[in-house]
Write a protein that holds these residues in place. Structure first.
Motif, PDB file in Angstrom:
ATOM      1  N   LEU A 196      -4.703 123.823 101.125  1.00 39.49           N
ATOM      2  CA  LEU A 196      -4.070 122.462 101.379  1.00 39.49           C
ATOM      3  C   LEU A 196      -2.456 121.972 100.833  1.00 39.49           C
ATOM      4  N   GLN A 197      -2.559 122.386  99.609  1.00 37.78           N
ATOM      5  CA  GLN A 197      -1.251 122.165  98.930  1.00 37.78           C
ATOM      6  C   GLN A 197      -0.152 122.934  99.611  1.00 37.78           C
ATOM      7  N   ARG A 198      -0.471 124.047  99.790  1.00 33.07           N
ATOM      8  CA  ARG A 198       0.471 125.116 100.348  1.00 33.07           C
ATOM      9  C   ARG A 198       0.999 124.613 101.749  1.00 33.07           C
ATOM     10  N   ALA A 199      -0.172 124.290 102.431  1.00 30.36           N
ATOM     11  CA  ALA A 199       0.256 123.590 103.963  1.00 30.36           C
ATOM     12  C   ALA A 199       1.317 122.536 103.729  1.00 30.36           C
ATOM     13  N   LEU A 200       1.154 121.351 102.685  1.00 29.26           N
ATOM     14  CA  LEU A 200       2.045 120.607 102.626  1.00 29.26           C
ATOM     15  C   LEU A 200       3.446 121.046 102.174  1.00 29.26           C
ATOM     16  N   ASP A 201       3.473 122.180 101.393  1.00 32.10           N
ATOM     17  CA  ASP A 201       4.650 122.738 100.854  1.00 32.10           C
ATOM     18  C   ASP A 201       5.564 123.365 102.121  1.00 32.10           C
ATOM     19  N   LEU A 202       4.811 123.630 103.141  1.00 29.95           N
ATOM     20  CA  LEU A 202       5.167 124.537 104.323  1.00 29.95           C
ATOM     21  C   LEU A 202       5.665 123.367 105.396  1.00 29.95           C
ATOM     22  N   GLY A 203       5.520 121.996 105.077  1.00 23.57           N
ATOM     23  CA  GLY A 203       5.965 121.067 106.153  1.00 23.57           C
ATOM     24  C   GLY A 203       4.899 120.945 107.024  1.00 23.57           C
ATOM     25  N   VAL A 204       3.598 121.361 106.727  1.00 26.25           N
ATOM     26  CA  VAL A 204       2.435 120.885 107.745  1.00 26.25           C
ATOM     27  C   VAL A 204       2.058 119.719 107.205  1.00 26.25           C
ATOM     28  N   ASN A 205       2.154 118.461 108.185  1.00 25.81           N
ATOM     29  CA  ASN A 205       1.824 117.259 107.538  1.00 25.81           C
ATOM     30  C   ASN A 205       0.617 116.840 108.542  1.00 25.81           C
ATOM     31  N   PHE A 206      -0.113 117.258 109.316  1.00 24.51           N
ATOM     32  CA  PHE A 206      -1.139 117.062 110.075  1.00 24.51           C
ATOM     33  C   PHE A 206      -2.471 117.788 109.849  1.00 24.51           C
ATOM     34  N   LEU A 207      -3.371 116.892 109.188  1.00 25.06           N
ATOM     35  CA  LEU A 207      -4.223 117.340 108.622  1.00 25.06           C
ATOM     36  C   LEU A 207      -5.490 116.747 109.287  1.00 25.06           C
ATOM     37  N   ASP A 208      -6.567 117.588 109.945  1.00 27.56           N
ATOM     38  CA  ASP A 208      -7.620 117.234 110.745  1.00 27.56           C
ATOM     39  C   ASP A 208      -9.026 117.538 110.161  1.00 27.56           C
ATOM     40  N   THR A 209      -9.854 116.510 110.127  1.00 27.61           N
ATOM     41  CA  THR A 209     -11.006 116.470 109.659  1.00 27.61           C
ATOM     42  C   THR A 209     -12.158 115.880 110.376  1.00 27.61           C
ATOM     43  N   ALA A 210     -13.270 115.866 109.949  1.00 27.12           N
ATOM     44  CA  ALA A 210     -14.410 114.906 110.618  1.00 27.12           C
ATOM     45  C   ALA A 210     -15.557 114.564 109.732  1.00 27.12           C
ATOM     46  N   VAL A 269      -8.742 106.340 101.116  1.00 25.94           N
ATOM     47  CA  VAL A 269      -7.557 105.841 101.543  1.00 25.94           C
ATOM     48  C   VAL A 269      -8.020 104.391 102.195  1.00 25.94           C
ATOM     49  N   ASP A 270      -6.856 103.877 102.529  1.00 28.95           N
ATOM     50  CA  ASP A 270      -7.001 102.370 103.107  1.00 28.95           C
ATOM     51  C   ASP A 270      -7.093 102.412 104.549  1.00 28.95           C
ATOM     52  N   VAL A 271      -6.318 103.480 105.194  1.00 25.21           N
ATOM     53  CA  VAL A 271      -5.996 103.482 106.563  1.00 25.21           C
ATOM     54  C   VAL A 271      -6.059 104.949 106.968  1.00 25.21           C
ATOM     55  N   ILE A 272      -6.584 105.394 108.200  1.00 19.58           N
ATOM     56  CA  ILE A 272      -6.892 106.399 108.787  1.00 19.58           C
ATOM     57  C   ILE A 272      -5.636 106.436 109.978  1.00 19.58           C
ATOM     58  N   ASP A 273      -4.847 107.447 109.856  1.00 21.23           N
ATOM     59  CA  ASP A 273      -3.942 107.582 110.791  1.00 21.23           C
ATOM     60  C   ASP A 273      -4.372 107.643 112.220  1.00 21.23           C
ATOM     61  N   LYS A 332      -4.865 112.114  97.174  1.00 26.97           N
ATOM     62  CA  LYS A 332      -4.855 111.216  95.917  1.00 26.97           C
ATOM     63  C   LYS A 332      -3.260 111.040  95.669  1.00 26.97           C
ATOM     64  N   ASP A 333      -2.556 112.262  95.710  1.00 23.51           N
ATOM     65  CA  ASP A 333      -1.217 112.291  95.131  1.00 23.51           C
ATOM     66  C   ASP A 333      -0.179 112.623  96.104  1.00 23.51           C
ATOM     67  N   ASN A 334      -0.851 112.663  97.635  1.00 24.74           N
ATOM     68  CA  ASN A 334       0.072 113.133  98.561  1.00 24.74           C
ATOM     69  C   ASN A 334      -0.162 112.223  99.939  1.00 24.74           C
ATOM     70  N   ARG A 335      -0.628 111.020  99.609  1.00 22.13           N
ATOM     71  CA  ARG A 335      -0.890 110.176 101.051  1.00 22.13           C
ATOM     72  C   ARG A 335       0.397 110.146 101.771  1.00 22.13           C
ATOM     73  N   ASP A 336       1.401 109.897 101.421  1.00 22.35           N
ATOM     74  CA  ASP A 336       2.530 109.860 102.216  1.00 22.35           C
ATOM     75  C   ASP A 336       3.192 110.936 102.762  1.00 22.35           C
ATOM     76  N   LYS A 337       2.548 112.045 102.253  1.00 18.46           N
ATOM     77  CA  LYS A 337       2.901 113.127 103.016  1.00 18.46           C
ATOM     78  C   LYS A 337       2.233 113.656 104.274  1.00 18.46           C
TER      79      LYS A 337
END
Length: 333
Positions: A39-53, A121-125, A70-75
């Protein structure tokens, strides 16, 4: 990484997202430490769209993502889904499989609060109805989802595996930003009326399983799947269908090698090529696969390439159904 606009949301997301299901559910044993590194490597690569359920691991996947959020919500542009409920099993029980679907307005409100708490989180995108409940009018489900937007708990709404009729009815209640449906070289149900309807409403199509659950990758081997891997139960991975698909995979791999890329990169490039509003979310638990997949955004396909791919698919048409009969009843409602 390249970026695309998510339908009518005007949000810029990575052209390839990351489907996180397999990190907690369906594909056998998993390692949390490895998942967090991926997950951290994904953010490092510029992948900002994470999908779960909420159903992935009966809540466990959302809890996993909370540790990276927790430390990357804005990304992160965060998507989750609701609707499948377990008759038994507790959060984190990856063996809990006895499910039913609930699209009732009452459950919508209950589900979102539980997801927000697990995700931290406070809001789901982007909040999806995981399927369309055949027992509940889609207008009622989407009406309750729209209330979540008004309450500030959700920013955008999505549907998953919905029919053109349901898409139209939903958009009459509230703009739907995205339709998530299975779409790959082997699963092309959305082509035609569904995709036309998506385009009509300026929505995004978010394909899950764009690698056909691993079938169109370089080294897929059904005998190497873990005992708990649900793919073993699917028609595509059995009997004559499996034989057909292994031959198709070999032919596809040979063509990818000719182009100097991997089968996964070729398959993802094909999906990306189908439209600028198409944003696939391949899943993986491994950094090496993540890095491999991410390079697909740079692959250019010519008209001749597309004709070659079509010829391979035409030669091996008996791919089999993507789900068992019971699960197919909740598709395209």
């Amino acid at each position: 990484m390249k970026y695309r606009i998510l339908g009518n949301s005007n949000e810029k997301v990575s052209a390839l997202g990351l489907g996180c299901m397999g990190m907690s559910f369906a594909y056998g044993p998993f390692d949390e430490s490895e998942n967090l590194k991926t997950l951290q490597r994904a953010l490092d690569l510029g992948v900002n769209f994470l999908d779960t359920a909420d159903m992935y691991g009966n809540g466990a996947n959302e809890v996993l993502l909370s540790k990276i959020l927790k430390d990357n919500r804005d990304k992160v542009f965060l998507a989750t889904k609701f609707g499948f409920r377990f008759r038994n099993g507790k959060v984190g029980d990856s063996n809990a499989v006895d499910t039913y679907f609930d699209g009732s307005p009452e459950y919508v409100k209950q589900a979102v609060d539980a997801s927000l708490q697990r995700l931290g989180v406070d809001v789901i995108d982007l909040y999806y109805a995981h399927r369309v409940d055949p027992q509940v009018p889609i207008e009622e489900t989407v009406g309750a989802m729209a209330d979540l937007v008004q309450a500030g708990k959700v920013r955008y709404l999505g549907l998953s595996e919905a029919s053109p009729e349901s898409i139209r009815k939903a958009n009459a209640i509230h703009p739907i930003a995205a339709l998530q449906s299975e779409y790959s070289l082997l699963t092309r149900d959305v082509e035609g009326e569904i995709l036309n309807t998506v385009n009509e409403f300026n929505m995004a199509l978010v394909p899950y399983s764009p690698l056909a659950r691993g079938l169109v990758t370089n080294d897929f081997n059904v005998s190497a799947l873990d005992a708990g891997d649900f793919r073993k139960t699917l028609p595509r991975y059995q009997g004559e269908n499996l034989e057909n698909n292994m031959n198709l995979t070999d032919a596809f791999k040979a063509f990818a090698i000719e182009k100097g890329i991997t089968s996964a990169q070729l398959a993802l490039a094909w999906v990306l090529h189908q439209g600028e509003n198409i944003i696939p979310i391949p899943g993986t638990r491994k950094i090496t696969r993540l890095e491999e997949n991410s390079k697909a955004v740079d692959v250019v396909l010519t008209g001749e390439d597309l004709r070659t791919i079509d010829a391979i698919l035409a030669k091996y048409p008996n791919v089999g159904n993507r789900y068992n009969e019971g699960a197919m009843k909740l598709v395209n409602n």
